[in-house]
Design a protein around this motif. Sequence first.
Motif, PDB file in Angstrom:
ATOM      1  N   VAL A 266      -3.340  -6.076 -35.665  1.00 49.65           N
ATOM      2  CA  VAL A 266      -4.019  -4.913 -35.098  1.00 49.65           C
ATOM      3  C   VAL A 266      -3.192  -4.379 -33.939  1.00 49.65           C
ATOM      4  CG1 VAL A 266      -6.112  -4.055 -33.990  1.00 49.65           C
ATOM      5  CG2 VAL A 266      -6.266  -5.852 -35.734  1.00 49.65           C
ATOM      6  N   PRO A 267      -2.692  -3.144 -34.040  1.00 54.14           N
ATOM      7  CA  PRO A 267      -1.902  -2.578 -32.941  1.00 54.14           C
ATOM      8  C   PRO A 267      -2.782  -2.245 -31.749  1.00 54.14           C
ATOM      9  CG  PRO A 267      -2.285  -0.924 -34.623  1.00 54.14           C
ATOM     10  CD  PRO A 267      -2.852  -2.211 -35.161  1.00 54.14           C
ATOM     11  N   LEU A 268      -2.155  -2.041 -30.597  1.00 52.43           N
ATOM     12  CA  LEU A 268      -2.875  -1.630 -29.401  1.00 52.43           C
ATOM     13  C   LEU A 268      -3.368  -0.198 -29.588  1.00 52.43           C
ATOM     14  CD1 LEU A 268      -3.624  -2.666 -26.590  1.00 52.43           C
ATOM     15  CD2 LEU A 268      -1.473  -1.748 -25.731  1.00 52.43           C
ATOM     16  N   ASP A 269      -4.676   0.000 -29.432  1.00 55.21           N
ATOM     17  CA  ASP A 269      -5.286   1.305 -29.660  1.00 55.21           C
ATOM     18  C   ASP A 269      -5.050   2.223 -28.463  1.00 55.21           C
ATOM     19  OD1 ASP A 269      -7.158   3.176 -31.020  1.00 55.21           O
ATOM     20  OD2 ASP A 269      -8.360   2.787 -29.227  1.00 55.21           O
ATOM     21  N   PRO A 270      -4.402   3.385 -28.662  1.00 53.33           N
ATOM     22  CA  PRO A 270      -4.085   4.269 -27.529  1.00 53.33           C
ATOM     23  C   PRO A 270      -5.317   4.723 -26.754  1.00 53.33           C
ATOM     24  CG  PRO A 270      -2.876   4.945 -29.491  1.00 53.33           C
ATOM     25  CD  PRO A 270      -3.864   3.910 -29.928  1.00 53.33           C
ATOM     26  N   GLU A 271      -6.385   5.051 -27.453  1.00 51.61           N
ATOM     27  CA  GLU A 271      -7.577   5.554 -26.772  1.00 51.61           C
ATOM     28  C   GLU A 271      -8.207   4.475 -25.897  1.00 51.61           C
ATOM     29  OE1 GLU A 271     -11.866   7.654 -27.909  1.00 51.61           O
ATOM     30  OE2 GLU A 271     -10.240   7.525 -29.395  1.00 51.61           O
ATOM     31  N   ARG A 272      -8.352   3.275 -26.447  1.00 48.74           N
ATOM     32  CA  ARG A 272      -8.921   2.168 -25.660  1.00 48.74           C
ATOM     33  C   ARG A 272      -8.035   1.854 -24.463  1.00 48.74           C
ATOM     34  NH1 ARG A 272      -8.129  -4.109 -27.031  1.00 48.74           N
ATOM     35  NH2 ARG A 272      -8.991  -4.950 -25.110  1.00 48.74           N
ATOM     36  N   MET A 273      -6.727   1.795 -24.710  1.00 49.34           N
ATOM     37  CA  MET A 273      -5.782   1.473 -23.647  1.00 49.34           C
ATOM     38  C   MET A 273      -5.857   2.498 -22.531  1.00 49.34           C
ATOM     39  SD  MET A 273      -1.684   1.042 -24.008  1.00 49.34           S
ATOM     40  CE  MET A 273      -1.667   2.489 -25.061  1.00 49.34           C
ATOM     41  N   ALA A 274      -5.858   3.782 -22.871  1.00 51.17           N
ATOM     42  CA  ALA A 274      -5.900   4.835 -21.868  1.00 51.17           C
ATOM     43  C   ALA A 274      -7.182   4.761 -21.050  1.00 51.17           C
ATOM     44  CB  ALA A 274      -5.773   6.197 -22.545  1.00 51.17           C
ATOM     45  N   LYS A 275      -8.300   4.532 -21.706  1.00 49.23           N
ATOM     46  CA  LYS A 275      -9.579   4.452 -20.994  1.00 49.23           C
ATOM     47  C   LYS A 275      -9.611   3.256 -20.051  1.00 49.23           C
ATOM     48  CE  LYS A 275     -12.483   6.796 -24.423  1.00 49.23           C
ATOM     49  NZ  LYS A 275     -13.585   6.630 -25.425  1.00 49.23           N
ATOM     50  N   ASP A 276      -9.112   2.101 -20.500  1.00 49.52           N
ATOM     51  CA  ASP A 276      -9.115   0.901 -19.657  1.00 49.52           C
ATOM     52  C   ASP A 276      -8.231   1.090 -18.429  1.00 49.52           C
ATOM     53  OD1 ASP A 276     -10.782  -0.243 -21.488  1.00 49.52           O
ATOM     54  OD2 ASP A 276      -9.376  -1.774 -22.194  1.00 49.52           O
ATOM     55  N   ILE A 277      -7.051   1.675 -18.629  1.00 39.78           N
ATOM     56  CA  ILE A 277      -6.145   1.879 -17.493  1.00 39.78           C
ATOM     57  C   ILE A 277      -6.728   2.910 -16.535  1.00 39.78           C
ATOM     58  CG2 ILE A 277      -3.838   2.600 -16.787  1.00 39.78           C
ATOM     59  CD1 ILE A 277      -2.816   1.616 -19.505  1.00 39.78           C
ATOM     60  N   ALA A 278      -7.317   3.979 -17.082  1.00 37.10           N
ATOM     61  CA  ALA A 278      -7.916   5.011 -16.230  1.00 37.10           C
ATOM     62  C   ALA A 278      -9.030   4.427 -15.377  1.00 37.10           C
ATOM     63  CB  ALA A 278      -8.435   6.157 -17.090  1.00 37.10           C
ATOM     64  N   ALA A 279      -9.853   3.562 -15.963  1.00 34.50           N
ATOM     65  CA  ALA A 279     -10.937   2.945 -15.200  1.00 34.50           C
ATOM     66  C   ALA A 279     -10.393   2.042 -14.100  1.00 34.50           C
ATOM     67  CB  ALA A 279     -11.839   2.142 -16.139  1.00 34.50           C
ATOM     68  N   ALA A 280      -9.344   1.279 -14.416  1.00 35.74           N
ATOM     69  CA  ALA A 280      -8.738   0.398 -13.416  1.00 35.74           C
ATOM     70  C   ALA A 280      -8.127   1.190 -12.273  1.00 35.74           C
ATOM     71  CB  ALA A 280      -7.681  -0.489 -14.072  1.00 35.74           C
ATOM     72  N   VAL A 281      -7.462   2.302 -12.584  1.00 32.69           N
ATOM     73  CA  VAL A 281      -6.862   3.147 -11.556  1.00 32.69           C
ATOM     74  C   VAL A 281      -7.951   3.751 -10.668  1.00 32.69           C
ATOM     75  CG1 VAL A 281      -5.605   5.313 -11.169  1.00 32.69           C
ATOM     76  CG2 VAL A 281      -4.757   3.645 -12.837  1.00 32.69           C
ATOM     77  N   SER A 282      -9.012   4.240 -11.284  1.00 34.56           N
ATOM     78  CA  SER A 282     -10.112   4.838 -10.518  1.00 34.56           C
ATOM     79  C   SER A 282     -10.746   3.818  -9.576  1.00 34.56           C
ATOM     80  CB  SER A 282     -11.162   5.403 -11.474  1.00 34.56           C
ATOM     81  OG  SER A 282     -12.245   5.956 -10.773  1.00 34.56           O
ATOM     82  N   ASP A 283     -11.014   2.618 -10.088  1.00 34.66           N
ATOM     83  CA  ASP A 283     -11.635   1.580  -9.264  1.00 34.66           C
ATOM     84  C   ASP A 283     -10.716   1.153  -8.120  1.00 34.66           C
ATOM     85  OD1 ASP A 283     -13.795   1.656 -10.939  1.00 34.66           O
ATOM     86  OD2 ASP A 283     -13.278  -0.170 -12.038  1.00 34.66           O
ATOM     87  N   ALA A 284      -9.429   0.975  -8.419  1.00 43.34           N
ATOM     88  CA  ALA A 284      -8.480   0.531  -7.397  1.00 43.34           C
ATOM     89  C   ALA A 284      -8.341   1.575  -6.301  1.00 43.34           C
ATOM     90  CB  ALA A 284      -7.129   0.227  -8.026  1.00 43.34           C
TER      91      ALA A 284
END
Length: 445
Positions: A266-284
């Motif tokens: 299963v490849p890394l899903d771009p949509e999931r990856m983008a959402k997870d990183i965006a949430a981490a950036v926002s929280d940080a």
Amino acid sequence: MSPTRLGLPWPASAERGEDGAVRVAGIDLRTLAEQQGTPAYVLDEADFRDRARTLRAAFEAAFGAVDIYYAGKAFLSVAVARWAHEEGLRVDTATGGELAVALRAGVPGADIGLHGNNKSDAELTRALDAGVGRIIVDSLPELDRIAALVRSRGGEPAPVMVRVTTGVHAGGHEYISTAHEDQKFGLSIAGGAALDALLRAVELPELRLLGIHSHIGSQILDPEGFTVAARAVLALRAELAARTGLLVPEVDLGGGFGIAYLPGEVPLDPERMAKDIAAAVSDACADLGTPAPRLSFEPGRTIVGPTTLTLYRVGTVKPVRLDDGRVRTYVSVDGGMSDNIRPALYGADYTAALVNRTGTAETVLARVVGKHCESGDIVVHEVQLPADITAGDLLAVAATGAYGRSMASNYNHVPRPPVLAVRDGSARVLIRRETEDDLLGLDLG
């Protein structure tokens, strides 16, 4: 009976027809082999473009304004650089040669980035001449070298980013995990070298510090590594602002997004990856009390890797009895480690399929090997192939678009294969096949 799509990890348009032969973008691989010879890299242009668009859309949905740089080191040609730019991507280069290809493709300098841990003055000068959008600095002395070149030219300040190592270990092999401390890339956050370099960049009037760059590895299949790295980089950004009053506007989190190489992966899903990183950036940023920076990313493998297969002609087929009593069939092809060094270099796994017909026998345990004078010349370590595979058959190996042609060599004086683009039932040569005359032309006797 309608054609059957091969699915992952094959190019999107790959399908097996009623006659058992595989076609890509409507092109019969048997015809392609007859017209262009083997081995050959076969690249699905529409698949490349679609992957570029899909990834850009996923990141724009998560971040709004975001810059996506196609990592040319995965595979770069004039046409591919042009495709990437036409699909809204910028181009990331790692050497003067890659920069030359991007410029030949008509990519504006402002849309090009230049990497490299040991850039020459000639490469830096070329980048300044071309007006590249950013130079990613990899060491403290490089800052002063760039400043000196700018002073000697009397030009505008050079746009730079400082590459840092976050201590995050990610990637499928030690050699492609690039954010641990004991390796050649970047400047350590933990050791203080990263902050020292950023402070020096602020001091030099010949430089315009755009931001901080991080790249944690390759073939990453879990977004968590990116989120951890993002927090570390954003904390460094806040520390620099506290020391200097400058809150750099950009942060680049690199690439390394993993793909499927084997059926069932299963490849890394771009949509999931983008959402997870965006949430981490926002929280940080909320925790640090700083506004979010403009983000950029550098995917290469995830765009070009699955779009390409390598087409081979089978030669010697030899059964070998193993110590445990099993029999492994060695299937030799007319290429090998000169067109795909990754299995020998990293132990990378691939899959293969008979593509000129459907096998009529049961499958057997097989190993696909090349023609070079090395026992490690393995193309596919283990795969089930029809027991009736024989000399003259066509064999294809999936997901060779990233680093296959880029890392190809002339070992044993074997000419490198061509890269053939297929789309809508037609094929064209992007990079021609090398010939013996090409090899001999370099030898001055």
